[in-house]
Motif scaffolding. Structure first.
Motif, PDB file in Angstrom:
ATOM      1  N   ILE A 262       0.852  -1.149  -0.060  1.00 49.22           N
ATOM      2  CA  ILE A 262      -0.043  -0.035   0.207  1.00 49.22           C
ATOM      3  C   ILE A 262       0.844   1.151   0.061  1.00 49.22           C
ATOM      4  N   VAL A 263       0.572   2.187  -0.794  1.00 48.66           N
ATOM      5  CA  VAL A 263       1.197   3.490  -0.915  1.00 48.66           C
ATOM      6  C   VAL A 263       0.763   4.530   0.072  1.00 48.66           C
ATOM      7  N   GLN A 264       1.479   5.137   0.940  1.00 50.94           N
ATOM      8  CA  GLN A 264       0.950   5.799   1.858  1.00 50.94           C
ATOM      9  C   GLN A 264       1.908   7.234   2.168  1.00 50.94           C
ATOM     10  N   THR A 265       1.500   8.242   2.599  1.00 47.78           N
ATOM     11  CA  THR A 265       2.075   9.448   2.864  1.00 47.78           C
ATOM     12  C   THR A 265       3.005   9.550   4.003  1.00 47.78           C
ATOM     13  N   ARG A 266       2.758   8.461   4.916  1.00 50.68           N
ATOM     14  CA  ARG A 266       3.394   8.840   6.305  1.00 50.68           C
ATOM     15  C   ARG A 266       4.307   7.422   6.587  1.00 50.68           C
ATOM     16  N   ARG A 267       5.274   7.485   7.414  1.00 46.36           N
ATOM     17  CA  ARG A 267       5.771   6.551   7.908  1.00 46.36           C
ATOM     18  C   ARG A 267       5.803   6.469   9.325  1.00 46.36           C
ATOM     19  N   ALA A 268       4.392   5.868   9.782  1.00 46.80           N
ATOM     20  CA  ALA A 268       4.170   6.001  11.033  1.00 46.80           C
ATOM     21  C   ALA A 268       2.795   5.151  11.359  1.00 46.80           C
ATOM     22  N   THR A 269       2.873   4.982  12.888  1.00 49.74           N
ATOM     23  CA  THR A 269       1.976   4.005  13.402  1.00 49.74           C
ATOM     24  C   THR A 269       0.747   3.663  12.601  1.00 49.74           C
ATOM     25  N   LYS A 270      -0.009   4.998  12.337  1.00 47.45           N
ATOM     26  CA  LYS A 270      -1.299   4.842  11.509  1.00 47.45           C
ATOM     27  C   LYS A 270      -1.021   4.205  10.241  1.00 47.45           C
ATOM     28  N   ALA A 271       0.003   4.286   9.647  1.00 48.97           N
ATOM     29  CA  ALA A 271       0.225   3.653   8.248  1.00 48.97           C
ATOM     30  C   ALA A 271       0.439   2.169   8.388  1.00 48.97           C
ATOM     31  N   ALA A 272       1.174   1.844   9.677  1.00 46.82           N
ATOM     32  CA  ALA A 272       1.572   0.466   9.787  1.00 46.82           C
ATOM     33  C   ALA A 272       0.259  -0.230   9.972  1.00 46.82           C
ATOM     34  N   LYS A 273      -0.550   0.423  10.857  1.00 47.30           N
ATOM     35  CA  LYS A 273      -1.898  -0.265  11.436  1.00 47.30           C
ATOM     36  C   LYS A 273      -2.812  -0.370   9.978  1.00 47.30           C
ATOM     37  N   ARG A 274      -2.759   0.474   8.989  1.00 43.64           N
ATOM     38  CA  ARG A 274      -3.531   0.277   7.844  1.00 43.64           C
ATOM     39  C   ARG A 274      -3.060  -0.980   7.110  1.00 43.64           C
ATOM     40  N   LEU A 275      -1.807  -1.151   6.974  1.00 49.36           N
ATOM     41  CA  LEU A 275      -1.485  -2.063   6.171  1.00 49.36           C
ATOM     42  C   LEU A 275      -1.612  -3.410   7.157  1.00 49.36           C
ATOM     43  N   LEU A 276      -1.611  -3.475   8.151  1.00 44.20           N
ATOM     44  CA  LEU A 276      -2.072  -4.944   9.055  1.00 44.20           C
ATOM     45  C   LEU A 276      -3.228  -5.271   8.896  1.00 44.20           C
ATOM     46  N   LYS A 277      -4.238  -4.150   8.857  1.00 47.92           N
ATOM     47  CA  LYS A 277      -5.886  -4.376   8.654  1.00 47.92           C
ATOM     48  C   LYS A 277      -5.999  -5.010   7.393  1.00 47.92           C
TER      49      LYS A 277
END
Length: 233
Positions: free
Chosen positions: A106-121
């Motif tokens: 997944i392409v995201q604009t952040r390198r943070a917990t919110k982005a990692a959560k989105r990938l795991l979900k």
């Protein structure tokens, strides 16, 4: 499997269209190189037509490609790589299993917990089952996201343990250099989804390294590709 791919209202035969899309996503070829290869075969197709076919048919083919059956014994390795688009940094977050099979990205604009959560979900929704363990580098965002999304799954975090995930970026990086970058995050997401689906199909697992096994794998992969492209004999 999703519905059959339709080639209605296209002047060229389905076999040619499918072959062009396969060339573009399977090998590190630019649009103009694909155009040139077709000329050698006596097929006159502009590079712009190659681009349109890749955009239209690539995602449809990828949806129809066979998927690996999820397993609770799988080990997920996660990693992210920075991509610059129009001068702005984006991160491509990717998960692979113990065989190097790309599970999701997944392409995201952040390198943070919110982005990692989105990938795991997304991974849990797509796979439908949690893994045996996840392996990441020491980015703290992974640990925080894992504790919220899959608290019971074992997590190993150490630089170098997730080499398989880090190495999974290499084919994409080589391809990105040929393409000289991407125009938008949406285009990058669409391209990489097809690119990884094709690579998953044609690159043999590490457990199949003998010449005979590799040859057989390629034959089966091409047969599966023709079925996905609706051009099977």
């Amino acid at each position: 499997m999703s519905k059959l791919v339709s080639y209605k209202r296209h002047r060229f035969p389905s076999q040619i269209i499918a072959h062009v899309v396969w060339l573009y996503f399977r090998f590190p070829l630019s649009l103009r190189l694909v155009e040139e290869m077709l000329v050698e075969r006596g097929i006159v197709v502009s590079f712009e037509t190659v681009r349109r076919w890749a955009l239209k048919f690539g995602p449809a083919f990828a949806r129809r490609l066979r998927r690996k059956t999820p397993s609770c014994r799988d080990i997920w390795q996660l990693d992210e790589v920075v991509i610059t688009i129009a001068g702005q940094k984006h991160w491509l977050w990717r998960a692979v299993d113990q065989d190097g099979y790309v599970l999701n990205e997944i392409v995201q604009t952040r390198r943070a917990t919110k982005a990692a959560k989105r990938l795991l979900k997304r991974l849990l929704k797509k796979q439908g089952v949690a893994p045996k363990r996840i392996i990441t580098d020491k980015l703290a965002s992974y640990g925080a996201a894992k504790r919220e999304v899959m608290p019971d799954v074992e997590h190993r975090s150490h630089k170098g343990l997730n080499n398989r995930a880090e190495n999974s970026h290499l084919p994409f990086r080589r391809r990105g250099r040929v393409m000289k970058g991407f125009r938008s995050p949406r285009y990058l997401q669409r391209f990489v989804s097809v690119f990884s689906a094709v690579r998953n199909l044609f690159v043999s697992p590490r457990s199949r390294r003998s010449p005979c096994a590799t040859h057989l794998h390629r034959i089966n992969a091409m047969a599966a590709w023709k079925v996905a492209a609706n051009v099977a004999a």
